[in-house]
Design a protein around this motif. Structure first.
Motif, PDB file in Angstrom:
ATOM      1  N   LYS A 190       6.789 -17.064 -11.154  1.00 47.57           N
ATOM      2  CA  LYS A 190       5.656 -16.368 -10.546  1.00 47.57           C
ATOM      3  C   LYS A 190       5.688 -14.906 -10.963  1.00 47.57           C
ATOM      4  N   ASN A 191       4.602 -14.419 -11.541  1.00 50.87           N
ATOM      5  CA  ASN A 191       4.495 -13.050 -12.020  1.00 50.87           C
ATOM      6  C   ASN A 191       3.472 -12.304 -11.159  1.00 50.87           C
ATOM      7  N   CYS A 192       3.939 -11.349 -10.389  1.00 50.23           N
ATOM      8  CA  CYS A 192       3.079 -10.600  -9.467  1.00 50.23           C
ATOM      9  C   CYS A 192       2.731  -9.208  -9.997  1.00 50.23           C
ATOM     10  N   THR A 193       2.899  -8.996 -11.277  1.00 50.69           N
ATOM     11  CA  THR A 193       2.665  -7.686 -11.878  1.00 50.69           C
ATOM     12  C   THR A 193       1.298  -7.113 -11.546  1.00 50.69           C
ATOM     13  N   TYR A 194       0.277  -7.941 -11.494  1.00 51.54           N
ATOM     14  CA  TYR A 194      -1.085  -7.453 -11.279  1.00 51.54           C
ATOM     15  C   TYR A 194      -1.548  -7.603  -9.830  1.00 51.54           C
ATOM     16  N   CYS A 195      -0.636  -7.857  -8.931  1.00 50.28           N
ATOM     17  CA  CYS A 195      -0.984  -8.009  -7.511  1.00 50.28           C
ATOM     18  C   CYS A 195      -0.725  -6.707  -6.761  1.00 50.28           C
ATOM     19  N   ASN A 196      -1.758  -6.178  -6.150  1.00 50.33           N
ATOM     20  CA  ASN A 196      -1.634  -4.969  -5.341  1.00 50.33           C
ATOM     21  C   ASN A 196      -1.705  -5.260  -3.847  1.00 50.33           C
ATOM     22  N   LEU A 197      -1.935  -6.486  -3.468  1.00 50.96           N
ATOM     23  CA  LEU A 197      -2.191  -6.833  -2.073  1.00 50.96           C
ATOM     24  C   LEU A 197      -1.196  -6.215  -1.077  1.00 50.96           C
ATOM     25  N   PRO A 198       0.117  -6.344  -1.276  1.00 45.73           N
ATOM     26  CA  PRO A 198       1.032  -5.751  -0.293  1.00 45.73           C
ATOM     27  C   PRO A 198       1.008  -4.226  -0.288  1.00 45.73           C
ATOM     28  N   HIS A 199       0.471  -3.626  -1.338  1.00 50.97           N
ATOM     29  CA  HIS A 199       0.503  -2.174  -1.497  1.00 50.97           C
ATOM     30  C   HIS A 199      -0.780  -1.473  -1.068  1.00 50.97           C
ATOM     31  N   ILE A 200      -1.786  -2.217  -0.656  1.00 55.34           N
ATOM     32  CA  ILE A 200      -3.058  -1.626  -0.244  1.00 55.34           C
ATOM     33  C   ILE A 200      -2.953  -1.210   1.214  1.00 55.34           C
ATOM     34  N   LYS A 201      -3.070   0.071   1.458  1.00 54.15           N
ATOM     35  CA  LYS A 201      -2.837   0.635   2.783  1.00 54.15           C
ATOM     36  C   LYS A 201      -3.651  -0.060   3.875  1.00 54.15           C
ATOM     37  N   GLU A 202      -4.910  -0.308   3.630  1.00 45.96           N
ATOM     38  CA  GLU A 202      -5.800  -0.811   4.673  1.00 45.96           C
ATOM     39  C   GLU A 202      -5.592  -2.290   5.022  1.00 45.96           C
ATOM     40  N   GLY A 216      -2.807  -4.567   3.368  1.00 42.56           N
ATOM     41  CA  GLY A 216      -1.543  -5.198   2.993  1.00 42.56           C
ATOM     42  C   GLY A 216      -0.692  -5.615   4.177  1.00 42.56           C
ATOM     43  N   TYR A 217      -0.470  -4.699   5.104  1.00 44.04           N
ATOM     44  CA  TYR A 217       0.373  -4.990   6.268  1.00 44.04           C
ATOM     45  C   TYR A 217      -0.212  -6.142   7.083  1.00 44.04           C
ATOM     46  N   GLN A 218      -1.499  -6.084   7.358  1.00 47.30           N
ATOM     47  CA  GLN A 218      -2.150  -7.121   8.164  1.00 47.30           C
ATOM     48  C   GLN A 218      -2.085  -8.477   7.475  1.00 47.30           C
ATOM     49  N   HIS A 219      -2.289  -8.495   6.165  1.00 42.30           N
ATOM     50  CA  HIS A 219      -2.246  -9.760   5.427  1.00 42.30           C
ATOM     51  C   HIS A 219      -0.850 -10.387   5.519  1.00 42.30           C
ATOM     52  N   ILE A 220       0.163  -9.588   5.297  1.00 39.35           N
ATOM     53  CA  ILE A 220       1.530 -10.100   5.338  1.00 39.35           C
ATOM     54  C   ILE A 220       1.889 -10.562   6.748  1.00 39.35           C
ATOM     55  N   GLN A 221       1.530  -9.804   7.751  1.00 42.15           N
ATOM     56  CA  GLN A 221       1.808 -10.217   9.129  1.00 42.15           C
ATOM     57  C   GLN A 221       1.111 -11.536   9.469  1.00 42.15           C
ATOM     58  N   GLY A 222      -0.066 -11.743   8.911  1.00 48.98           N
ATOM     59  CA  GLY A 222      -0.794 -12.980   9.147  1.00 48.98           C
ATOM     60  C   GLY A 222      -0.161 -14.193   8.485  1.00 48.98           C
ATOM     61  N   LYS A 223       0.703 -13.970   7.505  1.00 46.18           N
ATOM     62  CA  LYS A 223       1.355 -15.060   6.779  1.00 46.18           C
ATOM     63  C   LYS A 223       2.822 -15.262   7.161  1.00 46.18           C
ATOM     64  N   ILE A 224       3.362 -14.394   8.001  1.00 47.06           N
ATOM     65  CA  ILE A 224       4.783 -14.466   8.348  1.00 47.06           C
ATOM     66  C   ILE A 224       5.160 -15.812   8.954  1.00 47.06           C
ATOM     67  N   SER A 225       4.278 -16.399   9.747  1.00 48.33           N
ATOM     68  CA  SER A 225       4.612 -17.696  10.357  1.00 48.33           C
ATOM     69  C   SER A 225       4.839 -18.766   9.290  1.00 48.33           C
ATOM     70  N   GLU A 226       4.129 -18.678   8.164  1.00 49.42           N
ATOM     71  CA  GLU A 226       4.337 -19.630   7.068  1.00 49.42           C
ATOM     72  C   GLU A 226       5.712 -19.436   6.433  1.00 49.42           C
ATOM     73  N   ILE A 227       6.144 -18.202   6.304  1.00 52.77           N
ATOM     74  CA  ILE A 227       7.468 -17.898   5.775  1.00 52.77           C
ATOM     75  C   ILE A 227       8.530 -18.456   6.722  1.00 52.77           C
ATOM     76  N   LEU A 228       8.344 -18.233   8.000  1.00 52.23           N
ATOM     77  CA  LEU A 228       9.325 -18.710   8.983  1.00 52.23           C
ATOM     78  C   LEU A 228       9.439 -20.223   8.975  1.00 52.23           C
ATOM     79  N   LYS A 229       8.337 -20.920   8.766  1.00 51.48           N
ATOM     80  CA  LYS A 229       8.371 -22.379   8.680  1.00 51.48           C
ATOM     81  C   LYS A 229       9.199 -22.840   7.478  1.00 51.48           C
ATOM     82  N   LYS A 230       9.094 -22.110   6.367  1.00 55.30           N
ATOM     83  CA  LYS A 230       9.835 -22.466   5.151  1.00 55.30           C
ATOM     84  C   LYS A 230      11.349 -22.322   5.333  1.00 55.30           C
ATOM     85  N   VAL A 231      11.756 -21.342   6.117  1.00 58.43           N
ATOM     86  CA  VAL A 231      13.182 -21.053   6.218  1.00 58.43           C
ATOM     87  C   VAL A 231      13.815 -21.593   7.499  1.00 58.43           C
ATOM     88  N   LYS A 232      13.013 -22.167   8.367  1.00 57.11           N
ATOM     89  CA  LYS A 232      13.529 -22.675   9.639  1.00 57.11           C
ATOM     90  C   LYS A 232      14.445 -23.875   9.412  1.00 57.11           C
TER      91      LYS A 232
END
Length: 90
Positions: free
Chosen positions: A58-70, A72-88
């Motif tokens: 996976k190459n994220c070179t052209y992805c700015n999503l986590p870095h966009i001030k307005e 990025g944070y909200q998007h990642i917080q909205g996906k955290i439950s999916e991450i937790l399911k993967k590692v549970k």
């Protein structure tokens, strides 16, 4: 009366030798908080602008999503439950 701030959602490290690590129009809004994106492990479900290399990496070179001030944070917080399911542990 205390003014409510949300400074925890934004961090910038202009002293970093890689700053900014992605091209962005407004450098003052470049968020370094998620320097290493926690959504990488979600593969195609991360919601960012990525591509897979010929070798399947996976190459994220052209992805700015986590870095966009307005957003990025909200998007990642909205996906955290999916991450937790993967590692549970089952």
């Amino acid at each position: 009366m205390k003014i409510k701030t949300e400074n925890y959602k934004f961090f910038q490290n202009k002293d970093c030798e890689y700053f900014p690590c992605h091209k962005i129009d407004d450098i003052e809004k470049f968020n370094c908080l998620f320097c290493y994106c926690p959504l990488y492990a979600l593969g195609e479900k991360c919601g960012g602008n990525f591509k897979y290399t010929e070798s399947g990496i996976k190459n994220c070179t052209y992805c700015n999503l986590p870095h966009i001030k307005e957003i990025g944070y909200q998007h990642i917080q909205g996906k955290i439950s999916e991450i937790l399911k993967k590692v549970k542990k089952d």
